[in-house]
Design a protein around this motif. Structure first.
Motif, PDB file in Angstrom:
ATOM      1  N   UNK A  31       9.120 -41.156   1.161  1.00 45.44           N
ATOM      2  CA  UNK A  31       8.128 -40.156   1.080  1.00 45.44           C
ATOM      3  C   UNK A  31       6.939 -40.958   0.630  1.00 45.44           C
ATOM      4  N   UNK A  34       5.464 -42.788   3.656  1.00 46.47           N
ATOM      5  CA  UNK A  34       4.672 -42.083   4.412  1.00 46.47           C
ATOM      6  C   UNK A  34       3.158 -41.539   3.935  1.00 46.47           C
ATOM      7  N   UNK A  35       3.179 -41.279   2.339  1.00 47.46           N
ATOM      8  CA  UNK A  35       1.851 -40.840   2.063  1.00 47.46           C
ATOM      9  C   UNK A  35       0.898 -42.127   1.931  1.00 47.46           C
ATOM     10  N   UNK A  36       1.468 -43.240   1.753  1.00 51.07           N
ATOM     11  CA  UNK A  36       0.481 -44.359   1.905  1.00 51.07           C
ATOM     12  C   UNK A  36       0.006 -44.726   3.269  1.00 51.07           C
ATOM     13  N   UNK A  37       0.842 -44.495   4.323  1.00 53.74           N
ATOM     14  CA  UNK A  37       0.299 -44.602   5.663  1.00 53.74           C
ATOM     15  C   UNK A  37      -0.666 -43.548   5.978  1.00 53.74           C
ATOM     16  N   UNK A  38      -0.320 -42.248   5.337  1.00 55.64           N
ATOM     17  CA  UNK A  38      -1.327 -41.142   5.785  1.00 55.64           C
ATOM     18  C   UNK A  38      -2.611 -41.397   4.954  1.00 55.64           C
TER      19      UNK A  38
ATOM     20  N   UNK B  68       5.926 -32.985   3.007  1.00 57.33           N
ATOM     21  CA  UNK B  68       6.691 -33.844   1.856  1.00 57.33           C
ATOM     22  C   UNK B  68       6.879 -32.924   0.782  1.00 57.33           C
ATOM     23  N   UNK B 106      -6.850 -38.389  12.726  1.00 58.90           N
ATOM     24  CA  UNK B 106      -5.443 -38.681  13.052  1.00 58.90           C
ATOM     25  C   UNK B 106      -4.788 -37.365  12.930  1.00 58.90           C
ATOM     26  N   UNK B 186       2.929 -42.172  14.923  1.00 57.72           N
ATOM     27  CA  UNK B 186       2.000 -42.205  13.935  1.00 57.72           C
ATOM     28  C   UNK B 186       0.940 -43.485  14.196  1.00 57.72           C
TER      29      UNK B 186
END
Lengths: 95, 619
Positions: A31, A34-38, B68, B106, B186
Motif C-alpha cells: 500500500x 501504491x501511494x508513492x506511485x500515486x 487503500x 492520471x 497504471x
C-alpha cells in the motif's frame, strides 16, 4: 546523461535538483508503494528535498516530486535512490 | 432527494473539490452516512439555469480507483454503482488541480475510461497563474475527449459555464458516450497524463512560490515548532478573550427568559421545571456556543489554509517515538473539536494496530464538550488576572489542561504500543497542499454546520438528561420541616450519596457525584446538572437564586476539589457518542470497554493526585 553518483534520498542535500534513479519497491509495503506511485514517484521523476523535519534530522522529509510536495518518513526515503541533475529523462520517454 | 439526476464530484485530495462543492450548492447541503460504513455522505442541491434541481454528491478524495482506505472504497463503489444506498451517478465532475496536472490527469484518465458522462473542472487556475503556469483548456478538452471548464471555486469563476455544460450533458446533448474501456495499466495512464499535461501547458515561467517561502519558516525544526505552539496558544487565549461579549448576551437572554417565566407562572412544579430544569440546565450549556465556535474557527482555518498537514509534519518525530503514524496527528487534532469525527478520521490510517491506538487515545484530546466544564470552573476559581505581557491566567490554565491531555495521550500511546497494540511502527506518507487563503463563506458555512450540531445536542441529549435529572432530583418530595434537603431526599441524591463513598477520597462532594452520572451522556451535561442542583437547592433560599453558577460553586467547593474536578475531566471517558463510535469502528465491545476502563482509572488517579497535592500545598 551523465550525472553524479547515485545516493539515497535521505542523503540528498536540500534544494538540490535530482531525479529518481531506482526505487526498491520490495522494501516498501504494497500500500505504501501504491501511494508513492500515486504521488507520481517513479524511476526518472524529478525530486528535490525541501525540508528535514524534527530535531537532529530524525523527522520526516518533505520533498518535491514533479509539481507536488510530499512528506515521507526516513525509512521510505531510504528506499529511493536518486542522482543529482536537473533532467528527468526517463519520465519523458514515451511508452 | 431520490428521483433527481445525481452528479458525483470526484477528484484527488487537495484539488479544491469541497470548495467547488460549496460554491455550487451554497448552504443547501445535507450531511449523512452511507449505510453500513461510517463514511460521511455530503450531498447538496444544485439548480440548472432553467431551475431544474440536480443532486450533487461530494465523494471522498482519492488518488485512484484502487482504494487503500474505507472512504476511498466508497468513492470507487459509488462511481461504479456498487455502493449500497446510492444510485449510479448520471454524470461525473472530475476536479483537477490546474497546477498539478501530471498527477491529477492520471486519475482523470482512469475515470474518463469508465465511459460515464464526464466533465473535467480545471480548478484553481488562479493559483496556477500565480505559479507562472498558463494552460489551454481547449487543448486539454481535445486531448481528453470530454468538456474541460476552467474554474476558480473560491471566486465562483466558471461555475455558470460548468452548470451549462452539465445541463446539456444531462439532456443527452453530448454526443455518444464512449464505450467503457478496459482498466488500463497504471504506468500507461501516468505517461499519457504527462504527455497531455505537457501539451496543455502553454507557458511556464519560474516565479516566486509563496508556499516554498512560508514553508521555510513553518517547517523549520525550531522556528516551525515555535510557530505551531504560538498558534495553539493564540487559539486558546482567543477562546476566552473573544467570547466575553457574546456570552454576556446569551446569559442576559437566558436570565430575562427566566424572569419572564417566573413572573408569568405561579410557584409550582411547572415553573420549577421550566426555570430550574430547562432554562438553567440547557441555558448553562448554550452559553458556551461562542467559545466552541471560536475553537472550531481556528481548526477550520488551520485545515483550509493547508497548515494542518505542516503541523502533522512537525509532530511526526514525536509521533514516531510513541509508535504512532504521523497521520494520526490529524485525527487527534480534530479530536480537539470532537472525538467522534476524530475517531472516524482514523480510517485514513492503513495499519490496524496503529489505527486502534489512535482511536484509544483520541478521547484524551480536549474536545469542545469539555470546554463548558473547564470554562465554568476556571471562571469561578481562577482569578482573571494577567500574568505577563497580555497572557491571562485563565487562558494559561486552559492551555495547561489541553497540554495535560496531550501528554496523557502520548504516554498512553507509548504504553499501549508496547502492550495491547504491539506491532510494527506505522508510516507517514502525505501530500502537502499549497497554502491558500480560504473563502470566508466556506468557513462561515463550516461554523454554521457546527453550531447547528451543537444546538441540536443541546436540544436533545442535554435537554433530555437535564429533564431526567430534574425529575430524579424533584421526587420524592422531601417532607416539610423534615430537616432533610430536597436534593438529599430525592432519588438522584440517594444514588449520588452512594457513589460519593467511592469519589470522596479524591475530593469530590455529593453534588459532583450527582453531576457525573448524567454527564455520562455528554460531558457538558455536568454543567447543566450542577446548575439544576444548585438551582433547586437555592429555591429554599431566595437570595441565592440571583447568583451565577460560578459564584455558587465558589461558595460551596474548596479550591482543591475544583482542581481535582478539572483533572478528572481531562481523562474521564464521559461521552456516549464516543463510546458508540468506538464500538462501531472496532466492530465489538472489547475495545470500547477497555477504553472506558483505562480512562476512568486514569481520571481517578489524576483527580486524586491533584486533590492530595493541592491540599498538601495548603491551597
Amino acid at each position: 546523461m551523465t550525472s553524479a553518483l547515485p545516493l539515497r534520498l535521505t542523503d540528498l542535500p536540500l534544494r538540490q535538483p535530482a531525479y529518481v534513479d531506482l526505487i526498491d519497491w520490495d522494501a516498501l509495503s504494497a500500500s505504501d508503494g501504491q501511494r508513492l506511485r500515486e504521488f507520481g514517484l517513479c524511476e526518472g521523476a524529478s525530486v528535490e528535498a525541501l525540508h528535514h523535519g524534527g530535531l537532529m534530522g530524525r523527522g520526516p522529509i518533505a520533498c518535491k516530486v514533479g509539481r507536488m510536495t510530499i512528506a515521507m518518513r526516513r525509512n521510505h526515503a531510504a528506499a529511493i535512490t536518486v542522482r543529482t541533475g536537473p533532467q528527468d529523462a526517463a519520465a519523458d520517454e514515451e511508452a | 432527494m431520490t428521483g433527481l439526476p445525481l452528479v458525483a464530484l470526484v477528484g484527488n485530495p487537495n484539488a479544491g473539490k469541497s470548495a467547488l462543492f460549496n460554491a455550487l450548492t451554497g448552504a443547501r447541503q445535507k450531511l449523512g452516512n452511507y449505510p453500513g460504513v461510517t463514511v460521511e455522505r455530503k450531498a447538496g442541491r444544485l439548480s440548472l439555469s432553467d431551475g431544474r434541481p440536480v443532486e450533487l454528491v461530494d465523494l471522498p478524495g482519492t488518488y485512484s480507483l484502487n482504494p487503500t482506505s474505507p472512504d476511498e472504497q466508497v468513492t470507487r463503489d459509488v462511481i461504479l454503482g456498487r455502493q449500497a444506498g446510492e444510485r449510479l451517478p448520471d454524470a461525473l465532475v472530475v476536479v483537477v488541480d490546474a497546477s498539478n496536472l501530471d498527477n491529477h490527469l492520471r486519475f482523470a484518465l482512469e475515470l474518463i475510461a469508465l465511459g460515464r458522462p464526464t466533465i473535467v473542472a480545471l480548478n484553481m487556475v488562479d493559483l496556477a497563474t500565480r505559479d507562472g503556469l498558463e494552460l489551454d483548456a481547449q487543448i486539454l478538452s481535445r486531448e481528453l475527449g470530454v468538456p474541460v471548464i476552467s474554474t476558480v471555486a473560491v471566486r465562483k469563476r466558471g461555475l455558470d459555464h460548468l452548470r451549462g455544460e452539465l445541463e446539456s450533458m444531462l439532456d443527452g446533448g453530448v454526443g455518444d458516450v464512449a464505450p467503457a474501456g478496459e482498466r488500463r495499466d497504471f504506468e500507461v495512464l501516468r505517461r499519457e497524463a504527462r504527455r497531455i499535461a505537457r501539451t496543455a501547458i502553454v507557458r511556464e515561467t519560474p516565479s516566486r512560490r509563496l508556499t516554498a517561502a512560508v514553508d521555510r519558516v513553518a517547517l523549520h525544526p525550531v522556528a516551525g515548532l515555535f510557530l505551531l505552539l504560538a498558534l495553539l496558544f493564540i487559539m486558546f487565549q482567543a477562546v476566552y478573550a473573544w467570547s466575553e461579549a457574546p456570552i454576556a448576551m446569551i446569559e442576559g437572554f437566558v436570565a430575562s427568559a427566566g424572569d419572564a417565566v417566573t413572573a408569568a407562572l405561579p410557584d409550582g412544579l411547572l415553573r420549577s421545571f421550566l426555570v430550574d430544569g430547562v432554562l438553567n440546565g440547557v441555558g448553562s450549556v448554550i452559553v458556551f456556543l461562542p467559545q466552541i465556535l471560536i475553537l472550531f474557527f481556528f481548526i477550520l482555518m488551520l485545515e483550509a489554509t493547508g497548515y494542518m498537514v505542516r503541523a502533522a509534519f512537525l509532530m511526526d518525530g514525536l509521533m514516531a517515538r510513541v509508535g504512532l503514524s504521523g497521520r494520526a496527528f490529524i485525527p487527534l487534532l480534530s479530536s480537539f473539536a470532537c472525538a467522534v469525527p476524530g475517531i472516524m478520521a482514523t480510517r485514513t490510517i492503513a495499519d490496524p494496530k496503529d489505527r486502534l491506538t489512535t482511536i484509544l487515545i483520541a478521547p484524551l484530546m480536549t474536545c469542545s464538550a469539555r470546554l463548558p466544564v473547564y470554562a465554568v470552573i476556571i471562571g469561578a476559581f481562577i482569578p482573571a488576572r494577567t500574568v505577563a505581557l497580555g497572557i491571562g491566567l485563565q487562558g494559561l490554565v486552559l492551555f495547561c489542561l489541553y497540554i495535560s491531555g496531550i501528554v496523557g495521550a502520548m504516554l498512553a500511546a507509548l504504553v499501549l504500543r508496547r502492550t495491547v497494540t504491539k506491532g510494527a511502527s506505522g508510516g507517514f506518507l502525505m501530500e502537502m497542499p499549497k497554502y491558500q487563503w480560504p473563502r470566508p463563506q466556506d468557513i462561515v458555512l463550516g461554523l454554521w454546520q457546527r453550531a447547528v450540531i451543537f444546538l441540536k445536542r443541546a436540544g436533545t441529549i442535554i435537554f433530555t438528561s437535564t429533564v431526567i435529572l430534574w425529575i430524579l432530583l424533584s421526587f420524592p418530595k422531601a417532607p416539610e420541616n423534615g430537616g432533610v434537603s430536597q436534593v438529599n431526599y430525592s432519588i438522584a441524591g440517594r444514588v449520588a450519596n452512594g457513589l460519593n463513598v467511592v469519589l470522596q477520597p479524591i475530593g469530590f462532594n455529593r453534588d459532583i457525584s450527582l453531576a457525573l452520572i448524567p454527564a455520562m451522556a455528554a460531558r457538558e451535561v455536568a454543567v447543566s446538572a450542577l446548575a439544576t442542583v444548585y438551582s433547586l437547592d437555592a429555591d429554599e433560599d431566595e437570595a441565592k437564586l440571583e447568583r451565577s453558577l460560578g459564584d455558587r460553586l465558589k461558595d460551596s467547593w474548596p479550591l482543591p476539589t475544583a482542581l481535582a474536578f478539572l483533572a478528572w475531566f481531562v481523562f474521564a471517558p464521559q461521552c456516549i457518542s464516543t463510546i458508540a463510535v468506538t464500538r462501531r469502528e472496532t466492530n465489538g465491545w472489547k475495545w470500547p470497554l477497555f477504553m472506558i476502563g483505562y480512562l476512568f482509572a486514569l481520571a481517578y488517579v489524576a483527580a486524586g493526585l491533584t486533590y492530595w497535592t493541592a491540599t498538601a500545598a495548603g491551597l
